[in-house]
Design a protein around this motif. Structure first.
Motif: not given
Length: 328
Positions: A287-299
């Motif tokens: 799911r991460i590889a397909t972009g279905e799951l992702h997290a916001r990155v601050h820095a």
């Protein structure tokens, strides 16, 4: 190689850890050397530095419990994973480092060509969110789940996983400004915590019965969530961002039959069969590889800036994860 190491623990986490330069290790028989691509800083990592986490490694230690890297060299007798293969680094390997040596048999291959920063956050937060949605209440598509700390990393994954399962989410935050951060997250309801939370949630959801609540805050926020649940509902706690113990009234237990349970991923690891663990991670990695799951990155920070990185991770008001990228 460079590593973020600590030999003491203390109340100011960035004060106890520092970057050190050491000889780059050679892998022994059955081992590989991994070039670390990305490693996040989780709340549990900060609590490990302060000595407040439930499981502490012996000192001295290298920081970082999860991350991904690419196989750089084989030890004697090793042919797989191949050199150049992206792999999930074993939990607790000390990932805030430019290089890690690990047993080849313990490595899980991951898709090459996928954003390593997103893959680096696979181990802790996505399975925590996924398992809390499935291990306690048998929710059916169309049902609601309510959570607080919805703007946390786990909260973001929970919104996405719930949506993929056909569930609706009521998402509670502690400050008005956090609502804007979640505007494009897929959340069905966004709402600020408060003593009248149950009334506002009932209005926003059309008085839908909510059988599962997820609490990461503790203190009075636990009771606020409990009052939003249907009679017989289950409330799962996995953190105490308020720094206070869970507060829940006898009325919630006695008259509304609310059940309060705890979840710790480390405990699940101890009980789950290896095949079950692998299935959970394989699904989440896909799911991460397909972009279905992702997290916001601050820095992102290099290992050399570990003190600044830990300070940023320990501070409030961020809108995403702090990630160590050893070789920018």
């Amino acid at each position: 190689m460079k590593q973020a190491r600590y030999s003491t623990r203390g109340p100011v986490p960035q004060d106890v850890i520092a970057c050190e330069t050491l000889d780059t290790p050679e892998p022994g028989p059955g081992q590989v050397r991994i070039k670390v691509l990305a490693a996040p800083i989780n709340p549990s990592d900060v609590l490990t530095l302060t000595g407040e986490y439930g499981m502490l490694p012996p000192l001295p230690a290298v920081g970082g419990n999860e991350g991904v890297g690419v196989v750089e060299a084989h030890g004697e007798g090793v042919t797989q994973p191949a050199v150049g293969q992206t792999v999930l680094i074993p939990v607790g390997a000390g990932t805030w480092s430019t290089h890690v040596v690990a047993d080849a048999a313990k490595l899980m291959p991951l898709p090459n060509g996928v954003d390593p920063i997103q893959l680096s956050m696979l181990v802790v937060n996505p399975p925590t969110a996924a398992l809390m949605l499935s291990e306690f209440v048998d929710l059916q598509p169309g049902e609601w789940v309510i959570q607080n700390a919805a703007n946390s990393a786990v909260g973001g994954y929970l919104i996405q996983i719930a949506k993929a399962r056909g569930l609706k989410t009521a998402n509670v935050v502690r400050r008005e400004s956090a609502i804007a951060d979640l505007a494009d997250s897929g959340a069905d309801v966004l709402i600020v915590d408060g003593p009248d939370l149950h009334k506002r949630v009932a209005e926003a959801t059309g008085k839908a019965p909510i059988r599962l609540g997820i609490d990461a805050v503790g203190g009075q926020s636990t009771e606020n969530l409990a009052r939003c649940l249907a009679v017989g509902g289950t409330l799962v706690n996995y953190g105490a961002m308020s720094g206070e113990p869970c507060s829940i009234s006898p009325a919630s237990f006695v008259f509304r039959d609310i059940t309060l349970k705890g979840f710790w991923l480390a405990q699940w690891f101890r009980k789950a069969a290896p095949a079950q663990q692998m299935a959970v991670y394989a699904d989440l990695a896909k799911r991460i590889a397909t972009g279905e799951l992702h997290a916001r990155v601050h820095a992102t920070y290099p290992v050399e800036a570990i003190k600044d990185a830990v300070a940023a991770a320990a501070s409030g008001g961020r809108n995403g994860k702090i990630v160590i990228v050893p070789t920018p």
